[in-house]
Design an enzyme around this catalytic site. Structure first.
Site, PDB file in Angstrom:
ATOM      1  N   HIS A 244       0.722  -1.208   0.037  1.00  0.00           N
ATOM      2  CA  HIS A 244       0.099   0.115   0.181  1.00  0.00           C
ATOM      3  C   HIS A 244       0.791   1.117   0.023  1.00  0.00           C
ATOM      4  O   HIS A 244       2.076   1.227   0.225  1.00  0.00           O
ATOM      5  CB  HIS A 244      -0.780   0.152   1.082  1.00  0.00           C
ATOM      6  CG  HIS A 244      -2.082  -0.879   1.050  1.00  0.00           C
ATOM      7  ND1 HIS A 244      -2.152  -2.332   1.461  1.00  0.00           N
ATOM      8  CD2 HIS A 244      -3.430  -0.664   0.528  1.00  0.00           C
ATOM      9  CE1 HIS A 244      -3.367  -2.706   0.940  1.00  0.00           C
ATOM     10  NE2 HIS A 244      -4.147  -1.748   0.784  1.00  0.00           N
TER      11      HIS A 244
ATOM     12  N   LYS B 295      -0.685   4.890   4.507  1.00  0.00           N
ATOM     13  CA  LYS B 295      -1.522   3.899   5.305  1.00  0.00           C
ATOM     14  C   LYS B 295      -0.763   3.809   6.796  1.00  0.00           C
ATOM     15  O   LYS B 295       0.060   3.449   6.932  1.00  0.00           O
ATOM     16  CB  LYS B 295      -1.658   2.589   4.673  1.00  0.00           C
ATOM     17  CG  LYS B 295      -2.410   1.440   5.006  1.00  0.00           C
ATOM     18  CD  LYS B 295      -2.783   0.522   4.386  1.00  0.00           C
ATOM     19  CE  LYS B 295      -3.937  -0.744   4.708  1.00  0.00           C
ATOM     20  NZ  LYS B 295      -4.970  -0.176   5.284  1.00  0.00           N
TER      21      LYS B 295
HETATM   22  P1  NAD Z   1      -7.588   9.519   5.042  1.00  0.00           P
HETATM   23  O1  NAD Z   1      -6.498   9.827   6.404  1.00  0.00           O
HETATM   24  O2  NAD Z   1      -7.072  10.196   3.766  1.00  0.00           O
HETATM   25  O3  NAD Z   1      -9.000   9.921   5.340  1.00  0.00           O
HETATM   26  C1  NAD Z   1      -9.787   9.727   6.534  1.00  0.00           C
HETATM   27  C2  NAD Z   1     -10.490  10.956   6.874  1.00  0.00           C
HETATM   28  O4  NAD Z   1     -11.173  10.844   8.134  1.00  0.00           O
HETATM   29  C3  NAD Z   1      -9.502  12.262   7.076  1.00  0.00           C
HETATM   30  O5  NAD Z   1      -9.935  13.412   6.372  1.00  0.00           O
HETATM   31  C4  NAD Z   1      -9.792  12.783   8.738  1.00  0.00           C
HETATM   32  O6  NAD Z   1      -9.661  13.928   9.033  1.00  0.00           O
HETATM   33  C5  NAD Z   1     -11.413  12.167   8.638  1.00  0.00           C
HETATM   34  N1  NAD Z   1     -11.659  11.874  10.035  1.00  0.00           N
HETATM   35  C6  NAD Z   1     -10.898  11.612  11.365  1.00  0.00           C
HETATM   36  N2  NAD Z   1     -11.819  11.370  12.263  1.00  0.00           N
HETATM   37  C7  NAD Z   1     -12.694  11.932  11.930  1.00  0.00           C
HETATM   38  C8  NAD Z   1     -14.107  12.389  12.783  1.00  0.00           C
HETATM   39  N3  NAD Z   1     -14.297  12.121  14.302  1.00  0.00           N
HETATM   40  N4  NAD Z   1     -15.097  12.655  12.033  1.00  0.00           N
HETATM   41  C9  NAD Z   1     -15.228  12.852  10.964  1.00  0.00           C
HETATM   42  N5  NAD Z   1     -13.959  12.881   9.971  1.00  0.00           N
HETATM   43  C10 NAD Z   1     -13.223  12.250  10.641  1.00  0.00           C
HETATM   44  O7  NAD Z   1      -7.572   7.964   5.038  1.00  0.00           O
HETATM   45  P2  NAD Z   1      -8.097   7.203   3.909  1.00  0.00           P
HETATM   46  O8  NAD Z   1      -6.895   6.502   2.920  1.00  0.00           O
HETATM   47  O9  NAD Z   1      -9.304   7.577   3.054  1.00  0.00           O
HETATM   48  O10 NAD Z   1      -8.552   5.785   4.602  1.00  0.00           O
HETATM   49  C11 NAD Z   1      -9.623   5.876   5.593  1.00  0.00           C
HETATM   50  C12 NAD Z   1      -9.840   4.477   6.290  1.00  0.00           C
HETATM   51  O11 NAD Z   1     -10.611   3.630   5.085  1.00  0.00           O
HETATM   52  C13 NAD Z   1      -8.670   3.755   6.592  1.00  0.00           C
HETATM   53  O12 NAD Z   1      -8.942   2.912   7.742  1.00  0.00           O
HETATM   54  C14 NAD Z   1      -8.409   2.743   5.324  1.00  0.00           C
HETATM   55  O13 NAD Z   1      -7.333   1.678   5.751  1.00  0.00           O
HETATM   56  C15 NAD Z   1      -9.794   2.426   4.905  1.00  0.00           C
HETATM   57  N6  NAD Z   1      -9.923   2.033   3.579  1.00  0.00           N
HETATM   58  C16 NAD Z   1     -10.857   1.034   3.371  1.00  0.00           C
HETATM   59  C17 NAD Z   1     -10.954   0.750   2.044  1.00  0.00           C
HETATM   60  C18 NAD Z   1     -12.080  -0.476   2.025  1.00  0.00           C
HETATM   61  O14 NAD Z   1     -12.763  -0.936   0.766  1.00  0.00           O
HETATM   62  N7  NAD Z   1     -12.840  -0.843   3.103  1.00  0.00           N
HETATM   63  C19 NAD Z   1     -10.488   1.230   1.082  1.00  0.00           C
HETATM   64  C20 NAD Z   1      -9.558   2.070   1.336  1.00  0.00           C
HETATM   65  C21 NAD Z   1      -9.101   2.734   2.456  1.00  0.00           C
END
Ligand code: NAD
Length: 267
Positions: free
Chosen positions: A156, A160
């Site tokens: 990744h 991450k």
């Molecule tokens: P990222 O850090 O770019 O985005 C996360 C966002 O959540 C940030 O903008 C942050 O400010 C916000 N946030 C944090 N706490 C919050 C709150 N209390 N209220 C509102 N917003 C809040 O991360 P990302 O790359 O977008 O990944 C996010 C999550 O999704 C990770 O856990 C990642 O592993 C997961 N993910 C899952 C899949 C899937 O298919 N299930 C795919 C990609 C990523």
């Protein structure tokens, strides 16, 4: 009541922005969006932040205000954020789609408990290809397990924060359930130094982090004289976002329960 109304937690994140785009192209209606308190994105238009033009939905710092019975809320944020809002989702009767990864056993138990009261789709990976891969990997393990060593390799991007990925662990769970092993007992997370010979029943996990890799997963079955590799490579986060929106449409109106992406896809 429009059942295609969607709220997005973490709308300014990498996945959040993709989700806003995917909601638009699925002809659903984005009705609310939030970011973490203190974020500079609060007050900005969620569509403009996502690059799809003005939608008239201002990003709020009050995630609790997103939950309402007439909409599904999609959450791809951080475990502590996702868990802190379960009670509000239950109180409002709001179905959830959770894509956040990195929960510990207690966190997963909290989501299971919440799913007794509201419908929740919870998946470590929302891509159609990966969910098919769970099935195929389990089937391969059933046939090969006696004489093939099983290893799971994932790669990744550098941002991450959890390892191994939720998808790698999901593959491990799908495989161990299929062949009657306990993942907690057989998983080996990384190797270093004098490790001794490989123990037959273990499943090794290897993690690569770098650059802008969206997400690669390989299950390796290594035998005497041959090896099989089952690989999935995601080239755009849009595949996860589209799957999550599909899950949101599917889950609205369902009874309480914990659903997987396999349920959504009918696999
Ligand atoms: P990222 O850090 O770019 O985005 C996360 C966002 O959540 C940030 O903008 C942050 O400010 C916000 N946030 C944090 N706490 C919050 C709150 N209390 N209220 C509102 N917003 C809040 O991360 P990302 O790359 O977008 O990944 C996010 C999550 O999704 C990770 O856990 C990642 O592993 C997961 N993910 C899952 C899949 C899937 O298919 N299930 C795919 C990609 C990523």
């Amino acid at each position: 009541m429009t059942m295609r109304a969607i709220g997005i937690v973490g709308a300014g994140g990498r996945m959040g922005r993709m989700l806003v785009q995917a909601v638009q192209s699925a002809r659903c209606c984005l009705v609310a969006a939030s970011e973490r308190p203190g974020s500079e994105l609060i007050g900005q238009d969620a569509g403009e932040v996502a690059g799809v033009g003005r939608l008239g939905v201002a990003i709020t710092g009050q995630t609790a205000s997103l939950f309402a019975p007439d909409r599904v809320v999609i959450d791809f944020t951080r475990p502590e954020a996702t868990l802190s809002h379960l009670e509000e989702a239950i109180a409002a009767g709001s179905p959830l789609v959770i894509g956040t990864t990195g929960f510990d056993a207690a966190g997963r138990a909290q989501i299971e408990a919440a799913a007794q009261k509201i419908p929740i789709v919870f998946a470590p990976n929302f891509s159609v290809g990966v969910n098919l891969m769970f099935r195929v990997a389990a089937e391969m393990a059933r046939v090969l397990e006696e004489s093939y060593d099983i290893e799971i390799i994932e790669a990744h991007h550098r941002h991450k924060v959890d390892a191994p990925s939720g998808t790698a662990l999901g593959l491990g769970r799908a495989i161990t359930e299929a062949i009657g092993r306990d993942l907690d007992e057989v998983a080996v997370y990384g190797r270093e130094g004098v490790t001794g010979e490989r123990e037959r029943r273990t499943i090794g996990f290897a993690t690569i982090r770098g650059g802008d890799i969206v997400g690669d997963h390989t299950v390796l079955f290594a035998g005497e004289g041959e090896r099989l590799e089952l690989t999935h490579r995601a080239s755009s986060r849009m595949t996860f976002a589209k799957g999550a929106v599909r899950a949101a449409i599917w889950v609205s109106g369902r009874p309480p329960g914990l659903y997987s992406m396999g349920d959504v896809l009918g696999l």
